[in-house]
Design an enzyme around this catalytic site. Structure first.
Site, PDB file in Angstrom:
ATOM      1  N   ALA A  67       0.936  -1.163  -0.066  1.00  0.00           N
ATOM      2  CA  ALA A  67      -0.113  -0.294   0.101  1.00  0.00           C
ATOM      3  C   ALA A  67       0.959   1.265   0.180  1.00  0.00           C
ATOM      4  CB  ALA A  67      -0.776   0.232   1.281  1.00  0.00           C
ATOM      5  N   GLY A 112       0.599  -5.112   0.530  1.00  0.00           N
ATOM      6  CA  GLY A 112      -0.549  -5.434  -0.445  1.00  0.00           C
ATOM      7  C   GLY A 112      -0.338  -5.913  -1.594  1.00  0.00           C
ATOM      8  N   GLU A 115      -0.051  -9.395  -1.126  1.00  0.00           N
ATOM      9  CA  GLU A 115      -1.685  -9.955  -1.317  1.00  0.00           C
ATOM     10  C   GLU A 115      -1.995  -9.940  -2.332  1.00  0.00           C
ATOM     11  OE1 GLU A 115      -2.098  -6.862   2.229  1.00  0.00           O
ATOM     12  OE2 GLU A 115      -3.154  -8.642   3.191  1.00  0.00           O
ATOM     13  N   GLU A 135       3.997  -5.632   7.495  1.00  0.00           N
ATOM     14  CA  GLU A 135       2.803  -4.600   7.985  1.00  0.00           C
ATOM     15  C   GLU A 135       3.419  -4.409   9.437  1.00  0.00           C
ATOM     16  OE1 GLU A 135       2.150  -6.709   5.641  1.00  0.00           O
ATOM     17  OE2 GLU A 135       0.880  -5.681   4.286  1.00  0.00           O
TER      18      GLU A 135
HETATM   19  N1  DAK Z   1       4.520   3.276  -0.457  1.00  0.00           N
HETATM   20  C1  DAK Z   1       5.079   4.614  -1.030  1.00  0.00           C
HETATM   21  N2  DAK Z   1       6.130   4.708  -1.609  1.00  0.00           N
HETATM   22  C2  DAK Z   1       7.017   3.857  -1.600  1.00  0.00           C
HETATM   23  C3  DAK Z   1       6.691   2.332  -1.120  1.00  0.00           C
HETATM   24  C4  DAK Z   1       5.293   2.395  -0.465  1.00  0.00           C
HETATM   25  N3  DAK Z   1       4.957   1.109   0.068  1.00  0.00           N
HETATM   26  N4  DAK Z   1       7.712   1.802  -1.164  1.00  0.00           N
HETATM   27  C5  DAK Z   1       8.620   2.352  -1.703  1.00  0.00           C
HETATM   28  N5  DAK Z   1       8.294   3.751  -1.841  1.00  0.00           N
HETATM   29  C6  DAK Z   1       9.153   4.692  -2.548  1.00  0.00           C
HETATM   30  C7  DAK Z   1      10.247   5.167  -1.794  1.00  0.00           C
HETATM   31  O1  DAK Z   1       9.472   6.176  -0.538  1.00  0.00           O
HETATM   32  C8  DAK Z   1      10.976   5.863  -2.556  1.00  0.00           C
HETATM   33  O2  DAK Z   1      10.587   7.125  -2.994  1.00  0.00           O
HETATM   34  P1  DAK Z   1      11.538   8.515  -3.030  1.00  0.00           P
HETATM   35  O3  DAK Z   1      12.156   8.494  -1.910  1.00  0.00           O
HETATM   36  O4  DAK Z   1      12.267   8.020  -4.220  1.00  0.00           O
HETATM   37  O5  DAK Z   1      10.450   9.615  -3.483  1.00  0.00           O
HETATM   38  C9  DAK Z   1      10.653   4.958  -3.889  1.00  0.00           C
HETATM   39  O6  DAK Z   1       9.688   4.065  -3.771  1.00  0.00           O
HETATM   40  C10 DAK Z   1      12.176   3.934  -3.962  1.00  0.00           C
HETATM   41  O7  DAK Z   1      12.134   3.197  -2.810  1.00  0.00           O
HETATM   42  P2  DAK Z   1      13.436   3.154  -1.893  1.00  0.00           P
HETATM   43  O8  DAK Z   1      14.230   4.383  -1.982  1.00  0.00           O
HETATM   44  O9  DAK Z   1      13.010   2.966  -0.554  1.00  0.00           O
HETATM   45  O10 DAK Z   1      14.261   1.809  -2.492  1.00  0.00           O
HETATM   46  P3  DAK Z   1      15.027   0.903  -1.683  1.00  0.00           P
HETATM   47  O11 DAK Z   1      15.814  -0.060  -2.944  1.00  0.00           O
HETATM   48  O12 DAK Z   1      16.148   1.440  -0.853  1.00  0.00           O
HETATM   49  O13 DAK Z   1      14.095  -0.129  -0.931  1.00  0.00           O
HETATM   50  C11 DAK Z   1      12.089  -1.310  -0.325  1.00  0.00           C
HETATM   51  C12 DAK Z   1      13.106  -0.863  -1.329  1.00  0.00           C
HETATM   52  C13 DAK Z   1      11.007  -2.058  -1.103  1.00  0.00           C
HETATM   53  C14 DAK Z   1      12.671  -2.318   0.556  1.00  0.00           C
HETATM   54  C15 DAK Z   1      11.569  -0.117   0.263  1.00  0.00           C
HETATM   55  O14 DAK Z   1      11.273   0.949  -0.439  1.00  0.00           O
HETATM   56  C16 DAK Z   1      10.449  -0.567   1.298  1.00  0.00           C
HETATM   57  O15 DAK Z   1      10.712  -1.010   2.347  1.00  0.00           O
HETATM   58  N6  DAK Z   1       9.484  -0.034   0.957  1.00  0.00           N
HETATM   59  C17 DAK Z   1       8.346  -0.196   1.906  1.00  0.00           C
HETATM   60  C18 DAK Z   1       7.724  -1.691   1.922  1.00  0.00           C
HETATM   61  C19 DAK Z   1       6.657  -1.808   2.682  1.00  0.00           C
HETATM   62  O16 DAK Z   1       6.627  -1.703   3.933  1.00  0.00           O
HETATM   63  N7  DAK Z   1       5.426  -2.160   2.256  1.00  0.00           N
HETATM   64  C20 DAK Z   1       4.465  -2.620   2.874  1.00  0.00           C
HETATM   65  C21 DAK Z   1       3.331  -1.488   3.135  1.00  0.00           C
HETATM   66  S1  DAK Z   1       2.351  -1.949   4.289  1.00  0.00           S
HETATM   67  C22 DAK Z   1      -5.280  -1.795   4.994  1.00  0.00           C
HETATM   68  C23 DAK Z   1      -4.964  -3.195   4.125  1.00  0.00           C
HETATM   69  C24 DAK Z   1      -3.831  -3.204   3.662  1.00  0.00           C
HETATM   70  C25 DAK Z   1      -2.754  -2.400   3.780  1.00  0.00           C
HETATM   71  C26 DAK Z   1      -2.882  -1.530   4.571  1.00  0.00           C
HETATM   72  C27 DAK Z   1      -4.324  -1.020   5.207  1.00  0.00           C
HETATM   73  N8  DAK Z   1      -6.434  -1.742   5.495  1.00  0.00           N
HETATM   74  C28 DAK Z   1      -7.057  -2.770   5.910  1.00  0.00           C
HETATM   75  C29 DAK Z   1      -6.719  -0.394   6.017  1.00  0.00           C
HETATM   76  C30 DAK Z   1      -1.469  -2.792   3.359  1.00  0.00           C
HETATM   77  C31 DAK Z   1      -0.291  -2.355   3.904  1.00  0.00           C
HETATM   78  C32 DAK Z   1       0.988  -2.399   3.210  1.00  0.00           C
HETATM   79  O17 DAK Z   1       1.082  -3.000   2.211  1.00  0.00           O
END
Ligand code: DAK
Length: 264
Positions: A67, A112, A115, A135
């Site tokens: 997400a 997500g 998922e 998450e």
């Molecule tokens: N969202 C927004 N931007 C993201 C992103 C994300 N999930 N993942 C990466 N980016 C953006 C980074 O901020 C960065 O942007 P700039 O700084 O260049 O503007 C760009 O993409 C490149 O990322 P990185 O610079 O971080 O790249 P790296 O190679 O260093 O690292 C990484 C890659 C994938 C390991 C890292 O970006 C990372 O950890 N990203 C977050 C992964 C994450 O935690 N994903 C899970 C999100 S939680 C819900 C239901 C479902 C959900 C939520 C609510 N409800 C029931 C309400 C789902 C939740 C999720 O999915």
């Protein structure tokens, strides 16, 4: 076809491909993307010509990195509820799409994104792919069905370990635990996926849909009820021209030419 801001859509040889297209944000799922995807899945569900759907991500780095955390951080409780409903609706539509769906995971599939892949019928991954449900690191839990689908696919204890730790797994480990069907070199992934999609696309349309429905519906019920579901699905196939053509072609020692019609 309408055009989309965050999705690319292609159709070739009865195979539809959707590419998540926000590469600068690693294809993270924002509300606008989810709304577009909901509409596009409806278009696909209503089209009789497309036999298989493929989902993949733009760029070399990510399938979907979850997400959109930037957007998520701004939501209040009510907006969060709407976001959850939107995400769950989309993922349910994907799972219940009448045609088979292959996830071609070309990089990070996190939160997500994992998922989304889990709601597909099966997953092929690039050797560079990484899977995870991180998450827990954000003080959350998976909210698009991950706690349910991952446990059903790879088993309760393995799913608990991954969800409780947020640990990412590489493609090979994902294959070893049954999350991924096949791992390919990154530059061969789409060819491999399209080859398998083409193999399925030439089968009987009615039987392909019937097989998907019988498996999906049967997994939620006891074996006896599942076998009843299978009997109904089998009867539907028997009422198709495809079954007549398939059996006749075998007896005439020629390839079948499926038209995908029920008996007139
Ligand atoms: N969202 C927004 N931007 C993201 C992103 C994300 N999930 N993942 C990466 N980016 C953006 C980074 O901020 C960065 O942007 P700039 O700084 O260049 O503007 C760009 O993409 C490149 O990322 P990185 O610079 O971080 O790249 P790296 O190679 O260093 O690292 C990484 C890659 C994938 C390991 C890292 O970006 C990372 O950890 N990203 C977050 C992964 C994450 O935690 N994903 C899970 C999100 S939680 C819900 C239901 C479902 C959900 C939520 C609510 N409800 C029931 C309400 C789902 C939740 C999720 O999915």
């Amino acid at each position: 076809m309408p055009t989309y801001k965050h999705l690319l859509f292609e159709e070739q040889n009865q195979i539809a491909t959707i590419t998540f297209n926000r590469p600068k944000a690693l294809n993270a799922l924002n509300q606008e993307l989810l709304q577009e995807l909901a509409g596009l899945l409806d278009v696909i569900a209503g089209n009789e010509d497309w036999r298989v759907l493929v989902l993949t991500g733009a760029g070399e780095k990510a399938f979907v990195a979850g997400a959109d955390i930037t957007e998520l951080a701004t939501l209040n409780a009510l907006q969060g509820k709407y976001f959850a409903k939107l995400g769950q609706d989309v993922i349910n539509r994907l799972q219940h799409l009448p045609i088979p769906v292959i996830a071609a995971v070309n990089g990070y599939a996190l939160g997500g994104g994992s998922e989304m892949a889990l709601a597909c019928d099966f997953i092929y991954a690039a050797d560079s792919a990484m899977f995870g449900l991180p998450e827990i690191n954000l003080g959350l839990i998976p909210g698009f069905g991950g706690t349910q689908r991952l446990a059903r696919l790879i088993g309760r204890n393995r799913a608990k370990e991954l969800i409780f730790t947020g640990r990412m797994v590489k493609a090979d480990e994902a294959r070893d635990i049954g999350l991924v069907n096949k791992v390919c070199p990154a530059d061969a992934l789409m060819d491999e996926v399209l080859k398998t999609a083409a193999l399925m696309a030439q089968k009987g349309k009615v039987s392909l849909r019937a097989a998907k429905q019988a498996i999906n519906k049967g997994l939620d019920v006891d074996l006896a009820t599942g076998c009843e579901i299978e009997r109904d699905a089998f009867a539907l196939c028997m009422a198709s021209d495809d079954a007549k053509e398939g059996t006749t072609a075998f007896l005439e020692k020629r390839p079948a030419e499926f038209k995908g019609r029920l008996n007139e």
